[in-house]
Design a protein around this motif. Structure first.
Motif, PDB file in Angstrom:
ATOM      1  N   GLY A 197       0.814  -1.211   0.000  1.00 54.92           N
ATOM      2  CA  GLY A 197       0.000   0.000   0.000  1.00 54.92           C
ATOM      3  C   GLY A 197       0.843   1.254   0.000  1.00 54.92           C
ATOM      4  N   LEU A 198       1.933   1.239   0.747  1.00 54.56           N
ATOM      5  CA  LEU A 198       2.807   2.402   0.836  1.00 54.56           C
ATOM      6  C   LEU A 198       3.443   2.735  -0.515  1.00 54.56           C
ATOM      7  N   ASP A 199       3.879   1.724  -1.237  1.00 60.03           N
ATOM      8  CA  ASP A 199       4.497   1.963  -2.546  1.00 60.03           C
ATOM      9  C   ASP A 199       3.516   2.632  -3.503  1.00 60.03           C
ATOM     10  N   TRP A 200       2.250   2.236  -3.421  1.00 58.42           N
ATOM     11  CA  TRP A 200       1.247   2.856  -4.297  1.00 58.42           C
ATOM     12  C   TRP A 200       0.994   4.302  -3.887  1.00 58.42           C
ATOM     13  N   LEU A 201       0.954   4.567  -2.609  1.00 63.04           N
ATOM     14  CA  LEU A 201       0.754   5.943  -2.144  1.00 63.04           C
ATOM     15  C   LEU A 201       1.894   6.847  -2.602  1.00 63.04           C
ATOM     16  N   LEU A 202       3.101   6.325  -2.635  1.00 62.44           N
ATOM     17  CA  LEU A 202       4.227   7.115  -3.134  1.00 62.44           C
ATOM     18  C   LEU A 202       4.039   7.454  -4.610  1.00 62.44           C
ATOM     19  N   LYS A 203       3.458   6.542  -5.381  1.00 67.25           N
ATOM     20  CA  LYS A 203       3.155   6.831  -6.780  1.00 67.25           C
ATOM     21  C   LYS A 203       2.052   7.874  -6.904  1.00 67.25           C
ATOM     22  N   MET A 204       1.111   7.831  -5.978  1.00 65.18           N
ATOM     23  CA  MET A 204       0.000   8.784  -6.021  1.00 65.18           C
ATOM     24  C   MET A 204       0.399  10.171  -5.511  1.00 65.18           C
ATOM     25  N   ASN A 205       1.582  10.299  -4.983  1.00 66.18           N
ATOM     26  CA  ASN A 205       2.126  11.587  -4.519  1.00 66.18           C
ATOM     27  C   ASN A 205       3.561  11.702  -5.014  1.00 66.18           C
ATOM     28  N   PRO A 206       3.718  11.795  -6.338  1.00 64.72           N
ATOM     29  CA  PRO A 206       5.063  11.704  -6.917  1.00 64.72           C
ATOM     30  C   PRO A 206       5.958  12.896  -6.596  1.00 64.72           C
ATOM     31  N   SER A 207       5.395  14.072  -6.328  1.00 71.68           N
ATOM     32  CA  SER A 207       6.186  15.243  -5.961  1.00 71.68           C
ATOM     33  C   SER A 207       5.390  16.087  -4.987  1.00 71.68           C
ATOM     34  N   ASP A 208       6.027  17.109  -4.430  1.00 74.34           N
ATOM     35  CA  ASP A 208       5.442  17.830  -3.306  1.00 74.34           C
ATOM     36  C   ASP A 208       4.059  18.399  -3.597  1.00 74.34           C
ATOM     37  N   ASN A 209       3.833  18.913  -4.791  1.00 83.36           N
ATOM     38  CA  ASN A 209       2.562  19.556  -5.101  1.00 83.36           C
ATOM     39  C   ASN A 209       1.710  18.763  -6.091  1.00 83.36           C
ATOM     40  N   ILE A 210       2.070  17.508  -6.260  1.00 81.36           N
ATOM     41  CA  ILE A 210       1.288  16.635  -7.139  1.00 81.36           C
ATOM     42  C   ILE A 210       0.726  15.483  -6.309  1.00 81.36           C
ATOM     43  N   MET A 211      -0.582  15.489  -6.129  1.00 77.90           N
ATOM     44  CA  MET A 211      -1.262  14.415  -5.408  1.00 77.90           C
ATOM     45  C   MET A 211      -2.451  13.951  -6.225  1.00 77.90           C
ATOM     46  N   PHE A 212      -2.691  12.644  -6.181  1.00 79.41           N
ATOM     47  CA  PHE A 212      -3.863  12.093  -6.848  1.00 79.41           C
ATOM     48  C   PHE A 212      -4.764  11.449  -5.788  1.00 79.41           C
ATOM     49  N   ASN A 213      -6.070  11.553  -6.044  1.00 79.43           N
ATOM     50  CA  ASN A 213      -7.054  11.172  -5.057  1.00 79.43           C
ATOM     51  C   ASN A 213      -7.776   9.869  -5.378  1.00 79.43           C
ATOM     52  N   GLN A 214      -7.803   9.502  -6.664  1.00 79.02           N
ATOM     53  CA  GLN A 214      -8.689   8.417  -7.076  1.00 79.02           C
ATOM     54  C   GLN A 214      -8.215   7.833  -8.392  1.00 79.02           C
ATOM     55  N   LEU A 215      -8.306   6.508  -8.498  1.00 77.54           N
ATOM     56  CA  LEU A 215      -7.952   5.802  -9.731  1.00 77.54           C
ATOM     57  C   LEU A 215      -9.170   5.027 -10.210  1.00 77.54           C
ATOM     58  N   GLY A 216      -9.672   5.370 -11.392  1.00 75.78           N
ATOM     59  CA  GLY A 216     -10.912   4.790 -11.900  1.00 75.78           C
ATOM     60  C   GLY A 216     -12.106   5.542 -11.346  1.00 75.78           C
ATOM     61  N   ASP A 217     -13.295   5.228 -11.858  1.00 77.20           N
ATOM     62  CA  ASP A 217     -14.521   5.810 -11.331  1.00 77.20           C
ATOM     63  C   ASP A 217     -15.651   4.804 -11.533  1.00 77.20           C
ATOM     64  N   ASP A 218     -16.881   5.235 -11.329  1.00 73.27           N
ATOM     65  CA  ASP A 218     -17.983   4.273 -11.280  1.00 73.27           C
ATOM     66  C   ASP A 218     -18.351   3.676 -12.638  1.00 73.27           C
ATOM     67  N   ARG A 219     -17.666   4.067 -13.698  1.00 70.80           N
ATOM     68  CA  ARG A 219     -17.841   3.335 -14.966  1.00 70.80           C
ATOM     69  C   ARG A 219     -17.336   1.893 -14.825  1.00 70.80           C
ATOM     70  N   ASP A 220     -16.527   1.682 -13.801  1.00 66.99           N
ATOM     71  CA  ASP A 220     -16.058   0.343 -13.435  1.00 66.99           C
ATOM     72  C   ASP A 220     -17.228  -0.615 -13.181  1.00 66.99           C
ATOM     73  N   HIS A 221     -18.401  -0.097 -12.797  1.00 63.81           N
ATOM     74  CA  HIS A 221     -19.493  -0.928 -12.289  1.00 63.81           C
ATOM     75  C   HIS A 221     -20.366  -1.534 -13.397  1.00 63.81           C
ATOM     76  N   MET A 222     -19.934  -1.449 -14.645  1.00 60.58           N
ATOM     77  CA  MET A 222     -20.782  -1.941 -15.741  1.00 60.58           C
ATOM     78  C   MET A 222     -21.090  -3.425 -15.623  1.00 60.58           C
ATOM     79  N   LYS A 223     -20.134  -4.215 -15.150  1.00 63.70           N
ATOM     80  CA  LYS A 223     -20.415  -5.631 -14.936  1.00 63.70           C
ATOM     81  C   LYS A 223     -19.318  -6.230 -14.066  1.00 63.70           C
TER      82      LYS A 223
END
Length: 841
Positions: free
Chosen positions: A225-251
């Motif tokens: 989990g930690l390694d993924w969080l480091l990817k989601m915060n690659p630099s000081d002012n770059i953070m990502f909150n979410q990967l994918g969205d509810d289009r995932d729920h098609m089937k």
């Protein structure tokens, strides 16, 4: 159909009968199917569709079929959910290990264990689900998925820019991934390793495949989990909150079968933490800032920095710097960052953020206390802005509105604060617990958690808050409430089912969860915690729910709440990654705290239930099922009765307890008697050094001492005992307050000092032997006191009673109660009572 652990002979019939859900049954006994620890709280719940209670419930040895304990005097709690009458069946004081069941008339519970090992391996078992949720390389499937995540949205870079964020965990049965839940899960796994790492095994390599790598599996999983969080915060002012969205729920599909759900092949969108509202179906979400996400990054990085401090200095330093940057980003843009949804109205509608920043500041301080002292003030300032997590004590909340579900920062922060501020934080935690308790105490399940989406996650978190409060303060007032929430998760609920897939293996657990793994491939999802019951009103208004099989729990659904072990019910039977991670922490804590009392006799099967008879955090009576009495003798100025008391105890072969002030221990005239009492193995303890009054007689809440002055007085008393060689550092310390007068705050202080406060059993009246005739109506003669004691015994018994007698009194009292001690002991012995020291009551 549910898993049944098949035994042989009569035990087979008992368990099968108790797990059947025939419509003809009208009464049930709900238990924690994992079992109960010998020294822990042990409660089952009687449930009846009739309006009746049994006269008694028997605890039966499953091997011998013999009744070994009888519970009488059940108190009615009235209707709850599908039941017309309910009651709590308490058997805490029975501690003999073995396998048992509860029986009332023709109603029989499933068999269960009482043993120290009931939680052993349970946290490790739940790690199986975390590994199965891995994205990138999935060790359960031995295959990879989501290798091209993802393309950016809402960021400072051009939309659809590629960024490598493959890895982490799928959030639930869908394959979305959120920083919010992943950071919280990683934090819990890191904390479980840091605090309870010794309960975990090493059976997997870092990639989750079989093998050993000299790293506990819990830390391998936290690192994923930690390694993924480091990817989601690659630099000081770059953070990502979410990967994918509810289009995932098609089937439903196995994760490696993901195709062109987002119009970009197998790439999925990754949402930048912009601090501004983002798409939510036909609407926009209610994002107001970044601090809720930035704080979670910061706290997880700071904790990880501390965990890796001695094993990977480079990683630790990088994580520490990233925690500082994430914290600064959160301070720059306060507010909440909610998740995005394209097609449906359902999102993680987080509504608070100061709790995240409090945890971040407290964690950064702990990572580097020498350089980050200012973080303590920051954390305390945030703590005061949200003293109580808002859902506690409430009936409802939006989905993940108050996330994480408890303020973990309070627990991390408290011990580093000065005493007055520490007390304030403890009070914050207790206020939240009380808010739930005020609802919970009204029903037999002690259920005070709202039945909103992911109610099991709230249940787990609340149990953690109770546990943290107990560990921080030593206050065990809410132990039964804490355990009730754990028991609920493992079958002590209206449906009689564990909420964890496959745990225990012999029990009634989910088998048809809302999961592609089980539905499409019949793969087990071992260890997954399902969402849990929801209000019936919520269930009836959800989109797209349809049960696929007859409801085997139909008899237990009600207008209050529903739970379905059915693939079609995504609201109650979908497992979640973050809830499971919290449960792993809780189960590790439960396994780690099993610690048998040294020297406890193996044939002594009963122990005082210290949780049920307390007032202001003090023990007032022991086990009311055993005919044992503790004589306690106190003294300050006067102790002229010691020679007679000592001789009587020797003659009658009785052990007792003596609590003297420091100034009495220093009186040379009494020291030979005191030393002889110690040699004869009576219990000797402190009674304050100068016999000071802690709180006002008329206004009990009004303090007359500071904590420092109280502690100094106590330790001066201890030093006087040390000078005579009377102190034993290896025993549980007991303390009776001067004047037997204290309040809850005093109790809390002594609990934090790991000293057990106690006083005489109210109503026994022997404590009034200090009075003399000139006091008028307050005076009680020895004859009157003995008559009052006899009356109490007739009405209430003296089982577990603490009888206080003064070892000396003012010379104006000529009629000394201690002079009647020989006849008192003989009379009580004739009634079948035994005598013990306070620590063995």
């Amino acid at each position: 159909m549910k898993r049944i652990f098949l035994l042989t002979g009569i035990l087979l019939l008992i368990i099968c009968f108790s797990f059947k859900k025939e419509t003809g049954e009208q009464n049930w006994i709900r238990i924690n199917q994992l079992g109960y620890t010998p020294e822990g709280t042990k409660v089952a719940v009687w449930c009846s569709k009739e309006n009746k209670l049994p006269a008694f419930v028997d605890l039966v040895d499953a091997a011998t079929q013999q009744t070994v304990y009888r519970i009488t005097g059940l108190q009615p709690f009235g209707s709850y959910g599908p039941f017309n009458q309910t009651s709590r069946i308490r058997f805490t004081s029975f501690i003999k290990p073995g396998r048992y069941f509860l029986k009332a008339g023709n109603t029989v519970s499933p068999a269960f264990k009482i043993d120290e090992d009931v939680y052993k391996g349970s946290a490790d078992f739940c790690l199986r689900y975390m590994r199965q949720q891995r994205s990138g390389f999935n060790p359960f499937l031995k295959d990879s998925c989501h290798t091209r995540d993802g393309y950016t949205l809402y960021g400072p870079m051009p939309d659809s820019s590629y960024v490598n964020v493959s890895g982490g965990w799928h959030d639930a049965s869908d394959y979305l991934q959120y920083t919010t839940t992943s950071a919280n899960a990683t934090w819990h796994l890191l904390a479980a390793y840091q605090q309870y790492g010794h309960v975990f095994t090493d059976t997997k390599t870092a990639n989750g495949l079989d093998g050993k790598n000299n790293v506990p599996d819990i830390l391998d999983e936290a690192k994923w989990g930690l390694d993924w969080l480091l990817k989601m915060n690659p630099s000081d002012n770059i953070m990502f909150n979410q990967l994918g969205d509810d289009r995932d729920h098609m089937k439903m599909r196995i994760p490696k079968e993901d195709t062109n759900y987002y119009g970009r092949g197998i790439e999925r969108p990754v949402y930048f933490v912009s601090g501004k509202p983002q798409v939510r179906g036909k609407f926009m979400n209610a994002t107001t800032g970044v601090a809720s996400t930035a704080g979670k990054f910061a706290s997880t990085f700071a904790l990880a920095s501390k965990v890796y401090e001695k094993t990977d200095a480079g990683l630790s330093k990088n994580l520490y710097q990233k925690s500082l940057a994430a914290y600064a980003y959160g301070k720059k843009m306060p507010g909440v960052a909610q998740t995005a949804s394209v097609k449906s109205p359902y999102i993680y509608a987080e509504g608070n953020w100061v709790d995240d920043m409090e945890l971040a500041a407290a964690s950064i301080y702990q990572a580097n206390p020498e350089k980050q002292k200012a973080m303590l003030l920051d954390a305390y300032t945030y703590a005061r802005q949200e003293p109580v997590t808002p859902w506690l004590g409430k009936d409802t909340a939006h989905h993940y509105e108050w996330y994480p579900f408890i303020n973990l920062g309070h627990a991390v922060l408290a011990n580093d604060l000065p005493k007055p501020q520490r007390d304030t934080i403890h009070d914050f935690y207790e206020t939240g617990i009380k808010a739930v308790w005020n609802k919970a105490k009204q029903n037999a399940f002690y259920r005070g958690i709202p039945f909103i989406w992911c109610s099991n996650n709230l249940t787990t978190s609340f149990a953690i808050q109770c546990l943290a409060y107990r560990k921080m303060t030593g206050d065990d007032s809410y132990t039964e409430l804490e355990q009730a929430n754990i028991d609920w998760l493992f079958g002590c609920n209206p449906w009689g089912t564990s909420m964890v897939y496959g745990l225990p293996s012999w029990g009634d657990t989910p088998v048809d969860p809302h999961s592609a793994f089980t539905h499409l491939k019949q793969y087990p999802i071992d260890g997954g915690l399902v969402d849990g019951p929801v209000y019936t009103a919520i269930y009836k208004n959800l989109i797209g729910i349809q049960l696929n099989e007859p409801d085997e729990y139909a008899a237990f659904q009600s207008d209050l709440a529903v739970y379905h072990d059915d693939y079609g019910d995504y609201s109650t039977n979908e497992p979640t990654m973050d809830g499971t991670a919290s449960l792993i922490y809780l189960l590790a804590a439960k396994e780690a705290e099993v610690n048998p009392i040294p020297g406890w006799h193996t044939d002594d099967y009963y122990k005082a239930d210290l949780h049920t008879i307390t007032e202001s955090r003090a023990l007032l009576r022991g086990d009311s099922t055993r005919k044992k009495i503790a004589f306690v003798f106190t003294a300050d100025e006067y102790a002229e009765g010691l020679p007679l008391i000592q001789k009587t105890l020797v003659d009658e072969h009785v052990k007792a307890s003596f609590f003297f002030t420091g100034r009495l221990y220093r009186k040379r005239a009494y020291q030979p008697f005191i030393k002889e009492l110690y040699r004869q193995k009576h219990y000797l303890g402190p009674h304050s050094d100068q016999h000071i009054l802690y709180n006002d007689w008329k206004n009990r809440d009004s303090m007359l001492v500071t904590r420092d002055s109280l502690e100094n007085d106590y330790y001066n008393n201890v030093e006087a005992m040390n000078a005579l060689g009377l102190w034993n550092n290896n025993r549980q310390e007991y303390f009776i307050p001067p004047y037997e007068w204290w309040n809850k705050r005093v109790g809390k202080w002594f609990a934090e000092m790991r000293v057990k406060l106690f006083s005489f059993t109210p109503g026994t009246r022997t404590n009034a032997d200090y009075t003399w005739p000139e006091m008028g109506a307050s005076y009680k003669s020895s004859e009157a006191l003995i008559d009052l004691l006899r009356s109490f015994e007739v009405k209430h018994t003296l089982n577990g009673a603490i009888l206080l007698i003064h070892a000396g009194t003012d010379p104006r009292r000529k009629d000394k109660l201690y002079a009647h001690l020989p006849s008192m002991i003989k009379e009580l012995k004739a009634k079948g009572y035994d005598f013990c020291t306070i620590d063995r009551l």
